[in-house]
Design a protein around this motif. Structure first.
Motif, PDB file in Angstrom:
ATOM      1  N   GLN A  37       0.837  -1.190   0.000  1.00 37.07           N
ATOM      2  CA  GLN A  37       0.000   0.000   0.000  1.00 37.07           C
ATOM      3  C   GLN A  37       0.876   1.246   0.000  1.00 37.07           C
ATOM      4  O   GLN A  37       1.768   1.378   0.831  1.00 37.07           O
ATOM      5  CB  GLN A  37      -0.921   0.012   1.224  1.00 37.07           C
ATOM      6  CG  GLN A  37      -2.105  -0.928   1.111  1.00 37.07           C
ATOM      7  CD  GLN A  37      -1.732  -2.394   1.087  1.00 37.07           C
ATOM      8  OE1 GLN A  37      -0.775  -2.803   1.722  1.00 37.07           O
ATOM      9  NE2 GLN A  37      -2.472  -3.187   0.338  1.00 37.07           N
ATOM     10  N   TRP A  41      -2.856   6.642   4.495  1.00 35.66           N
ATOM     11  CA  TRP A  41      -4.063   6.263   5.226  1.00 35.66           C
ATOM     12  C   TRP A  41      -4.280   4.756   5.184  1.00 35.66           C
ATOM     13  O   TRP A  41      -4.718   4.164   6.164  1.00 35.66           O
ATOM     14  CB  TRP A  41      -5.302   6.988   4.692  1.00 35.66           C
ATOM     15  CG  TRP A  41      -5.800   6.462   3.378  1.00 35.66           C
ATOM     16  CD1 TRP A  41      -5.492   6.926   2.125  1.00 35.66           C
ATOM     17  CD2 TRP A  41      -6.671   5.344   3.173  1.00 35.66           C
ATOM     18  NE1 TRP A  41      -6.106   6.174   1.169  1.00 35.66           N
ATOM     19  CE2 TRP A  41      -6.849   5.189   1.782  1.00 35.66           C
ATOM     20  CE3 TRP A  41      -7.313   4.456   4.020  1.00 35.66           C
ATOM     21  CZ2 TRP A  41      -7.641   4.194   1.225  1.00 35.66           C
ATOM     22  CZ3 TRP A  41      -8.108   3.451   3.463  1.00 35.66           C
ATOM     23  CH2 TRP A  41      -8.267   3.339   2.082  1.00 35.66           C
ATOM     24  N   GLU A  42      -3.950   4.130   4.045  1.00 33.20           N
ATOM     25  CA  GLU A  42      -4.169   2.694   3.918  1.00 33.20           C
ATOM     26  C   GLU A  42      -3.141   1.906   4.743  1.00 33.20           C
ATOM     27  O   GLU A  42      -3.470   0.895   5.356  1.00 33.20           O
ATOM     28  CB  GLU A  42      -4.114   2.282   2.450  1.00 33.20           C
ATOM     29  CG  GLU A  42      -4.733   0.943   2.194  1.00 33.20           C
ATOM     30  CD  GLU A  42      -5.006   0.695   0.724  1.00 33.20           C
ATOM     31  OE1 GLU A  42      -5.784  -0.228   0.458  1.00 33.20           O
ATOM     32  OE2 GLU A  42      -4.456   1.393  -0.148  1.00 33.20           O
ATOM     33  N   TYR A  61     -11.685   2.724   5.407  1.00 34.28           N
ATOM     34  CA  TYR A  61     -12.014   2.295   4.049  1.00 34.28           C
ATOM     35  C   TYR A  61     -13.321   2.924   3.581  1.00 34.28           C
ATOM     36  O   TYR A  61     -13.444   3.317   2.419  1.00 34.28           O
ATOM     37  CB  TYR A  61     -12.049   0.769   3.959  1.00 34.28           C
ATOM     38  CG  TYR A  61     -10.670   0.201   3.745  1.00 34.28           C
ATOM     39  CD1 TYR A  61     -10.205  -0.069   2.470  1.00 34.28           C
ATOM     40  CD2 TYR A  61      -9.820  -0.042   4.819  1.00 34.28           C
ATOM     41  CE1 TYR A  61      -8.937  -0.566   2.267  1.00 34.28           C
ATOM     42  CE2 TYR A  61      -8.552  -0.537   4.625  1.00 34.28           C
ATOM     43  CZ  TYR A  61      -8.106  -0.798   3.348  1.00 34.28           C
ATOM     44  OH  TYR A  61      -6.841  -1.278   3.145  1.00 34.28           O
ATOM     45  N   HIS A  64     -12.722   6.572   2.604  1.00 36.37           N
ATOM     46  CA  HIS A  64     -11.989   6.743   1.345  1.00 36.37           C
ATOM     47  C   HIS A  64     -12.701   6.059   0.183  1.00 36.37           C
ATOM     48  O   HIS A  64     -12.097   5.802  -0.863  1.00 36.37           O
ATOM     49  CB  HIS A  64     -10.552   6.218   1.493  1.00 36.37           C
ATOM     50  CG  HIS A  64      -9.704   7.119   2.315  1.00 36.37           C
ATOM     51  ND1 HIS A  64      -9.636   7.009   3.698  1.00 36.37           N
ATOM     52  CD2 HIS A  64      -8.914   8.148   1.973  1.00 36.37           C
ATOM     53  CE1 HIS A  64      -8.827   7.952   4.155  1.00 36.37           C
ATOM     54  NE2 HIS A  64      -8.376   8.649   3.137  1.00 36.37           N
ATOM     55  N   ASP A  65     -13.992   5.772   0.367  1.00 42.03           N
ATOM     56  CA  ASP A  65     -14.839   5.210  -0.695  1.00 42.03           C
ATOM     57  C   ASP A  65     -14.284   3.895  -1.244  1.00 42.03           C
ATOM     58  O   ASP A  65     -14.375   3.617  -2.431  1.00 42.03           O
ATOM     59  CB  ASP A  65     -15.042   6.227  -1.824  1.00 42.03           C
ATOM     60  CG  ASP A  65     -16.275   5.925  -2.665  1.00 42.03           C
ATOM     61  OD1 ASP A  65     -17.254   5.395  -2.095  1.00 42.03           O
ATOM     62  OD2 ASP A  65     -16.247   6.190  -3.870  1.00 42.03           O
ATOM     63  N   ARG A  66     -13.700   3.087  -0.368  1.00 39.85           N
ATOM     64  CA  ARG A  66     -13.123   1.800  -0.781  1.00 39.85           C
ATOM     65  C   ARG A  66     -14.016   0.619  -0.406  1.00 39.85           C
ATOM     66  O   ARG A  66     -13.730  -0.500  -0.788  1.00 39.85           O
ATOM     67  CB  ARG A  66     -11.740   1.627  -0.161  1.00 39.85           C
ATOM     68  CG  ARG A  66     -10.732   2.663  -0.585  1.00 39.85           C
ATOM     69  CD  ARG A  66     -10.259   2.481  -2.014  1.00 39.85           C
ATOM     70  NE  ARG A  66      -9.484   1.296  -2.222  1.00 39.85           N
ATOM     71  CZ  ARG A  66      -8.175   1.192  -1.991  1.00 39.85           C
ATOM     72  NH1 ARG A  66      -7.497   2.235  -1.559  1.00 39.85           N
ATOM     73  NH2 ARG A  66      -7.555   0.058  -2.192  1.00 39.85           N
ATOM     74  N   VAL A  67     -15.065   0.867   0.368  1.00 38.22           N
ATOM     75  CA  VAL A  67     -16.040  -0.149   0.709  1.00 38.22           C
ATOM     76  C   VAL A  67     -17.394   0.393   0.294  1.00 38.22           C
ATOM     77  O   VAL A  67     -17.727   1.530   0.598  1.00 38.22           O
ATOM     78  CB  VAL A  67     -16.043  -0.456   2.236  1.00 38.22           C
ATOM     79  CG1 VAL A  67     -17.194  -1.388   2.603  1.00 38.22           C
ATOM     80  CG2 VAL A  67     -14.718  -1.054   2.657  1.00 38.22           C
ATOM     81  N   HIS A  68     -18.142  -0.432  -0.422  1.00 37.32           N
ATOM     82  CA  HIS A  68     -19.460  -0.025  -0.897  1.00 37.32           C
ATOM     83  C   HIS A  68     -20.493  -0.984  -0.332  1.00 37.32           C
ATOM     84  O   HIS A  68     -20.320  -2.196  -0.383  1.00 37.32           O
ATOM     85  CB  HIS A  68     -19.502  -0.034  -2.426  1.00 37.32           C
ATOM     86  CG  HIS A  68     -18.421   0.806  -3.023  1.00 37.32           C
ATOM     87  ND1 HIS A  68     -18.481   2.170  -3.076  1.00 37.32           N
ATOM     88  CD2 HIS A  68     -17.220   0.459  -3.541  1.00 37.32           C
ATOM     89  CE1 HIS A  68     -17.378   2.636  -3.628  1.00 37.32           C
ATOM     90  NE2 HIS A  68     -16.592   1.615  -3.920  1.00 37.32           N
ATOM     91  N   ASP A  83     -16.733  -2.548 -11.793  1.00 37.23           N
ATOM     92  CA  ASP A  83     -15.442  -2.100 -11.260  1.00 37.23           C
ATOM     93  C   ASP A  83     -14.325  -3.042 -11.701  1.00 37.23           C
ATOM     94  O   ASP A  83     -13.227  -2.599 -12.052  1.00 37.23           O
ATOM     95  CB  ASP A  83     -15.482  -2.026  -9.728  1.00 37.23           C
ATOM     96  CG  ASP A  83     -16.298  -0.851  -9.203  1.00 37.23           C
ATOM     97  OD1 ASP A  83     -16.703   0.017 -10.007  1.00 37.23           O
ATOM     98  OD2 ASP A  83     -16.535  -0.814  -7.972  1.00 37.23           O
ATOM     99  N   ALA A  87     -11.232  -1.867 -13.960  1.00 35.54           N
ATOM    100  CA  ALA A  87      -9.885  -1.944 -13.383  1.00 35.54           C
ATOM    101  C   ALA A  87      -8.979  -2.883 -14.168  1.00 35.54           C
ATOM    102  O   ALA A  87      -7.808  -2.573 -14.412  1.00 35.54           O
ATOM    103  CB  ALA A  87      -9.956  -2.375 -11.920  1.00 35.54           C
TER     104      ALA A  87
END
Length: 169
Positions: A37, A41-42, A61, A64-68, A83, A87
């Motif tokens: 990483q 923050w991560e 997470y 930082h919009d990393r978990v939905h 996604d 990606a």
């Protein structure tokens, strides 16, 4: 902090059978260094996870919009598939992009959603090969990516190898 009680309840439900719960409860393996990483923050979030602070890790997470989170399973499945396609298409190393699922059934539903998007974008071409399998037929076309799940020494294929289907005849 988690945004709503609904968010907290959904995350708690995810944790009961999920990867974070297993990581938080298993103290036999310990991580000491972080080399993957690059965001500060991560790195901090993963240090908190190592220290057993699952809630604080998930908060980071989420922030930082990393978990939905979605109450609509079908919408979430399509978002994960979209996604993934985005990606992996943008990556120089598409095999580094992975969807993780808890059951073979979930794997199949994610694979089907990804294939539908790849087909819609005309990234799957040519005829389709159908291979009978214990948990349902496997359909392959040029453009599909596969994960080898059994050793086949005669073909120099090892469990865990990844490959791209280049053509079907």
């Amino acid at each position: 902090a988690l945004r709503t009680e609904r968010d907290r309840a959904m995350v708690d439900a995810m944790l009961l059978g999920g990867l974070f719960a297993a990581l938080a409860s298993d103290t036999s393996a310990q991580l000491h260094d972080n080399h993957r990483q690059s965001a500060e923050w991560e790195q901090q979030a993963l240090t908190r996870l190592r220290d057993g602070h699952v809630d604080r890790t998930l908060d980071a997470y989420l922030a930082h919009d990393r978990v939905h989170i979605s109450a609509d399973t079908e919408a979430l499945r399509h978002r994960v598939a979209a996604d993934y396609v985005q990606a992996s298409g943008a990556s120089d190393h598409p095999d580094s992009v992975t969807i993780l699922a808890a059951t073979r059934h979930q794997v199949r539903t994610y694979n089907d959603a990804v294939r539908e998007l790849l087909d819609d974008e005309r990234l799957l071409t040519g005829p389709e090969l159908t291979i009978p399998a214990d948990d349902g037929d496997l359909r392959l076309r040029a453009g599909d990516r596969v994960l080898i799940t059994r050793n086949d020494y005669a073909r120099d294929l090892l469990n865990g190898d990844r490959a791209a289907v280049t053509h079907v005849n």
